[in-house]
Design a protein around this motif. Structure first.
Motif, PDB file in Angstrom:
ATOM      1  N   ASP A 108      10.433  -8.309  -8.075  1.00  0.00           N
ATOM      2  CA  ASP A 108       9.422  -7.749  -8.973  1.00  0.00           C
ATOM      3  C   ASP A 108       8.033  -8.021  -8.840  1.00  0.00           C
ATOM      4  N   TRP A 109       7.602  -8.982  -8.086  1.00  0.00           N
ATOM      5  CA  TRP A 109       6.234  -9.604  -8.249  1.00  0.00           C
ATOM      6  C   TRP A 109       5.346  -9.181  -7.060  1.00  0.00           C
ATOM      7  N   GLY A 110       5.808  -8.499  -6.014  1.00  0.00           N
ATOM      8  CA  GLY A 110       4.663  -8.387  -4.819  1.00  0.00           C
ATOM      9  C   GLY A 110       5.374  -7.109  -4.077  1.00  0.00           C
ATOM     10  N   VAL A 111       4.400  -6.543  -3.663  1.00  0.00           N
ATOM     11  CA  VAL A 111       4.423  -5.357  -2.567  1.00  0.00           C
ATOM     12  C   VAL A 111       3.822  -6.007  -1.161  1.00  0.00           C
ATOM     13  N   CYS A 112       4.525  -5.699  -0.085  1.00  0.00           N
ATOM     14  CA  CYS A 112       4.024  -5.894   1.320  1.00  0.00           C
ATOM     15  C   CYS A 112       3.763  -4.667   2.189  1.00  0.00           C
ATOM     16  N   ASP A 122      -4.837   2.478  15.406  1.00  0.00           N
ATOM     17  CA  ASP A 122      -6.190   3.336  15.731  1.00  0.00           C
ATOM     18  C   ASP A 122      -5.966   4.268  16.999  1.00  0.00           C
ATOM     19  N   GLY A 123      -4.796   4.806  17.058  1.00  0.00           N
ATOM     20  CA  GLY A 123      -4.318   5.811  17.948  1.00  0.00           C
ATOM     21  C   GLY A 123      -4.109   5.239  19.329  1.00  0.00           C
ATOM     22  N   ASN A 124      -4.293   3.922  19.486  1.00  0.00           N
ATOM     23  CA  ASN A 124      -3.813   3.543  20.852  1.00  0.00           C
ATOM     24  C   ASN A 124      -3.187   2.092  20.877  1.00  0.00           C
ATOM     25  N   SER A 125      -2.895   1.602  19.655  1.00  0.00           N
ATOM     26  CA  SER A 125      -2.409   0.281  19.827  1.00  0.00           C
ATOM     27  C   SER A 125      -1.714  -0.082  18.569  1.00  0.00           C
ATOM     28  N   CYS A 126      -0.840  -0.976  18.301  1.00  0.00           N
ATOM     29  CA  CYS A 126      -0.083  -1.514  17.333  1.00  0.00           C
ATOM     30  C   CYS A 126      -0.916  -2.575  16.592  1.00  0.00           C
ATOM     31  N   THR A 127      -0.789  -2.746  15.164  1.00  0.00           N
ATOM     32  CA  THR A 127      -1.395  -3.659  14.510  1.00  0.00           C
ATOM     33  C   THR A 127      -0.274  -4.601  13.871  1.00  0.00           C
ATOM     34  N   GLY A 128      -0.603  -6.016  13.827  1.00  0.00           N
ATOM     35  CA  GLY A 128       0.173  -6.990  13.111  1.00  0.00           C
ATOM     36  C   GLY A 128      -0.149  -7.431  11.834  1.00  0.00           C
ATOM     37  N   ALA A 129      -1.201  -6.444  11.182  1.00  0.00           N
ATOM     38  CA  ALA A 129      -1.662  -6.454   9.699  1.00  0.00           C
ATOM     39  C   ALA A 129      -0.749  -6.600   8.931  1.00  0.00           C
ATOM     40  N   VAL A 130      -0.652  -7.708   7.671  1.00  0.00           N
ATOM     41  CA  VAL A 130       0.142  -7.777   6.844  1.00  0.00           C
ATOM     42  C   VAL A 130      -0.731  -7.619   5.490  1.00  0.00           C
ATOM     43  N   ASP A 131      -0.404  -6.903   4.670  1.00  0.00           N
ATOM     44  CA  ASP A 131      -1.187  -6.617   3.328  1.00  0.00           C
ATOM     45  C   ASP A 131      -0.245  -6.832   2.050  1.00  0.00           C
ATOM     46  N   PHE A 132      -0.784  -7.884   1.182  1.00  0.00           N
ATOM     47  CA  PHE A 132       0.045  -8.225  -0.049  1.00  0.00           C
ATOM     48  C   PHE A 132      -0.598  -7.597  -1.147  1.00  0.00           C
ATOM     49  N   LEU A 133       0.261  -7.192  -2.047  1.00  0.00           N
ATOM     50  CA  LEU A 133      -0.234  -6.910  -3.587  1.00  0.00           C
ATOM     51  C   LEU A 133       0.543  -7.734  -4.317  1.00  0.00           C
ATOM     52  N   ASP A 134      -0.097  -8.653  -4.846  1.00  0.00           N
ATOM     53  CA  ASP A 134       0.307  -9.594  -5.782  1.00  0.00           C
ATOM     54  C   ASP A 134       0.503  -9.162  -7.255  1.00  0.00           C
ATOM     55  N   LEU A 135       1.372  -9.144  -8.032  1.00  0.00           N
ATOM     56  CA  LEU A 135       1.535  -8.724  -9.204  1.00  0.00           C
ATOM     57  C   LEU A 135       2.018  -9.658 -10.209  1.00  0.00           C
TER      58      LEU A 135
END
Length: 742
Positions: free
Chosen positions: A514-518, A525-538
């Motif tokens: 209950d403390w974070g969302v990823c 961008d229409g032609n490649s995958c991304t490895g980005a990881v975004d984290f919302l710390d609650l």
């Protein structure tokens, strides 16, 4: 014209048409391939040597088989040949077999493909380059090429070719341009004049190449003669390489008229988007600096791309007085004393590659080719993500969540819901929210998502449901929205919940207790995958809307499954790394103590997947991760298609798996309850796994099933009432209503 009738569009069409006016267009017949065909009615097939002509040619094929055959017969020894969209380098290797290793170059936008092909074929050269977005760099690489092969795939291939082929023709003027594109091939077939009863019917040509005769009785194709290949005693024959139909002289112009409107719309979007995300130093190089491939001097010192391409220069050096990268050399030409945007060589290359401003490099993020939609991105203009941000998404962050919570009545009885929000409905992106009450066992309608989205992420933490990124109506989204789970949604709404670092879709989202969302991975961008990881710390602020970046995935991917544990560990399974090849089995785990990803045991099969954790199991011993792989419920996958032949998804066996993160092992729980089930959503609660939506046997569905999976209490699949709105590429999450944020 369909693409727009204004003067700028007309100029763009004229420029694209003139650039290829010297070329003859041919549609390569798929069958028979490499054999001497016979014809019934219609004009007699003419015979011609493939390389003997006064005019250069554009050969358009439909299949990989035909493309690879052309890769062997078009290049001749020593002819410089470039493969744009080289992927794993299979076709590039065939070109090298024909022309020689030193004469061949493979180009791909994906770092993964370039790394893999370079490792597998060390004798060949592969470069990472975006052919659509970096025309100047492309012009430098293809200069002097005799043959240019193009296989860029994607859902907007015909539109992209209207931008790319004129640039190739202008900057390299190759003798042959070989294109693999289903859309263009089919359009050429539709435009051909029928044979019977008409004059001026399409000419069929049987192109031949010289081939040394081989003995019919010889083993392993040994030559018929005992002498060396160059001997005058060698016997040669004209072997049929391909059979092709010539296209009408006006075909290419009609294609440009149809597609140029989309090209110019994406240009408008890209310029507006880039202007807000990273201020370029010049219009010549308007992309985000890290989109340009890395270059090095003095062996292994990387040239700073921000110093070269950003109007603000290198922020690291401005803030901290130092930068580990080189600031003395031009990233574009490698020379000392100037930056890329000041480079005369770059200006000349850009001028030689850009045919018209209306065809200038630009490409709004677009939907994934596998998401089942039919309409693509509608007018990917500057009204997409950019206008969403300008019209108050960012400004509303300060009060959005709080205002939404202020409307919540907590006097309602507590219930647990399976939320399903957004998705694709027969080609349309929808914002419909439905939730299934576990107490009342029925579906009910919830508030509509503010920005409809599909192929997005959905996760719930502390009684709040978060919808993250995804493909919007006009473009990829970087925004997130939040909805407080309450018994009565009459007075609630989705509210802004921040912006992730990269707009994308085909990602996965998960919660860490209950403390974070990823938000993890995706198609960026229409032609490649991304490895980005975004984290919302609650943890410190349950109403936070500030996303921060974690370490990226080892292998960027899309259409994968992701799940998180309350201790902060994250797990990613399967997915795709691009549009070429099938899904992968590779899996990764994230360690929050070191902020690093590591490879774990791969899935038993390569597959696109969903994943989830039963949050109600916390504190009950081992917390398992459940993974549902998309596909047919048999080990060999789906064997046939409506058109006949082998389905490329063979091997994508749909099944439910139990992963033990401590033992790093998988256990197959069961198959899927529906045949050929793809694009469904998944979540779990109180010992039950839920699968919802998707498409089965090619049809959209609102079906919902659940199965008990806690050890000792397993059951068969139980069919639940279906959703009101059928959809695929949706997302699901479980939230308990009536919880006050702490």
């Amino acid at each position: 014209m369909e693409g727009g009738s204004d003067a700028a569009a007309e100029r763009a069409v004229d420029a694209a048409t003139v650039a290829l006016s010297r070329y003859e267009f041919f549609r390569v017949h798929e069958e028979p391939l490499g054999e001497r065909p016979t014809f019934g009615s219609g004009p007699t097939a003419a015979a011609a040597r493939l390389h003997e002509s006064d005019r250069p040619k554009v050969l358009v094929c439909r299949s990989t088989k035909a493309y690879r055959r052309l890769a062997l017969c078009v290049p001749r020894p020593g002819e410089r040949t470039v493969d744009i969209g080289s992927a794993y380098g299979d076709a590039t290797a065939l070109m090298a077999e024909a022309a020689g290793e030193d004469a061949v170059l493979g180009i791909d936008v994906s770092k993964h493909f370039v790394d893999q092909s370079s490792a597998a074929r060390p004798g060949l050269r592969f470069e990472r380059l975006d052919a659509l977005e970096d025309p100047a760099l492309l012009a430098r690489e293809i200069e002097g090429s005799v043959n240019v092969f193009v296989d860029i795939g994607g859902v907007r291939a015909a539109e992209a070719l209207v931008r790319l082929l004129p640039a190739v023709a202008k900057s390299a003027a190759p003798s042959f341009i070989v294109v693999k594109c289903e859309a263009l091939h089919d359009a050429m077939a539709d435009a051909e004049v029928p044979f019977e009863g008409l004059r001026g019917a399409t000419t069929i040509t049987r192109f031949t190449v010289p081939e040394r005769e081989r003995s019919n009785g010889g083993a392993n194709g040994v030559d018929d003669c005992d002498t060396d290949c160059g001997s005058s005693d060698s016997r040669w024959r004209d072997a049929v390489a391909v059979t092709a139909s010539s296209a009408s002289p006006v075909f290419w112009r009609k294609t440009c008229e149809r597609e140029v409107g989309n090209v110019r719309a994406r240009s408008a979007f890209k310029r507006a988007h880039v202007a807000r995300s990273a201020r370029p130093a010049s219009d010549l190089f308007a992309r985000y600096p890290l989109k340009y491939p890395p270059r090095f001097v003095r062996g292994d010192v990387e040239i700073c791309r921000f110093h070269n391409y950003s109007a603000d220069g290198c922020i690291r050096r401005e803030k901290f007085g130092m930068c580990m990268f080189d600031h003395e050399h031009c990233h574009w030409c490698g020379e000392h004393g100037h930056r890329a945007w000041e480079c005369e060589h770059a200006v000349k290359a850009h001028q030689s590659a850009v045919v018209d401003d209306g065809l200038a490099p630009a490409a709004a993020p677009v939907r994934d080719p596998n998401d089942g939609t039919a309409n693509g991105v509608a007018n990917g203009t500057a009204n997409g993500v950019v206008d969403g941000l300008a019209n108050g998404v960012v400004d509303g962050l300060a009060n959005g969540i709080d205002e939404g919570l202020a409307k919540v009545s907590l006097a309602q009885p507590e219930d647990v819901y399976v939320y399903v929000a957004g998705g694709r409905n027969r080609g349309q992106t929808v914002g419909v929210t439905e939730r299934y009450s576990l107490r009342r066992k029925q579906w009910e309608r919830g508030p509509h998502i503010a920005d409809p989205r599909g192929s997005h992420g959905l996760a719930a933490a502390n009684g709040v449901v978060y919808a993250v990124a995804g493909g919007g109506i006009k473009s990829n989204l970087a925004t997130a929205e939040a909805l407080h789970a309450v018994a009565d949604h009459a007075s609630t709404a989705w509210v802004p919940a921040g912006v992730v670092a990269e707009a994308r879709h085909a990602l996965s989202a998960c919660n860490t207790g209950d403390w974070g969302v990823c938000a993890i991975g995706g198609w960026a961008d229409g032609n490649s995958c991304t490895g980005a990881v975004d984290f919302l710390d609650l943890r410190t602020d349950p109403t936070s809307t500030t996303w921060r970046s974690l370490a990226p995935l080892i292998t960027p991917r899309k259409l994968h499954g992701a799940a998180g544990l309350p201790d902060g560990r994250l797990f990613v399974f399967g997915g795709r790394i691009g549009d070429h090849g099938g899904p992968i089995a590779g899996a990764e785990a994230y360690d929050p103590t070191s902020n690093e990803w590591r490879a774990i045991r791969p899935l038993p099969i390569g597959a696109c997947a969903c994943a989830c954790v039963d949050g109600s199991d916390e504190g009950k011993g081992t917390q398992y991760v459940y993974v549902a792989t998309w596909g047919a419920d048999n080990p060999e996958g789906n064997k046939s298609t409506k058109r006949g032949g082998k389905d490329p998804r063979v091997g994508e066996a749909g099944a439910l798996w139990r992963y033990d993160p401590d033992a790093d092992t998988y256990e197959r729980v069961c198959g899927l309850p529906l045949p050929e089930w793809y694009g469904f959503a998944m979540c779990a609660f109180d010992g039950w796994v839920y699968l919802i939506g998707g498409s089965t046997a090619g049809r959209w569905t609102g079906a919902a099933f659940r199965r008990r999976v806690d050890q000792g209490g397993e059951s068969e699949w139980e069919e639940l009432p279906p959703m009101k709105v059928v959809r695929r590429r949706t997302a699901a999450a479980v939230a308990r209503a009536g919880l006050m944020r702490k």
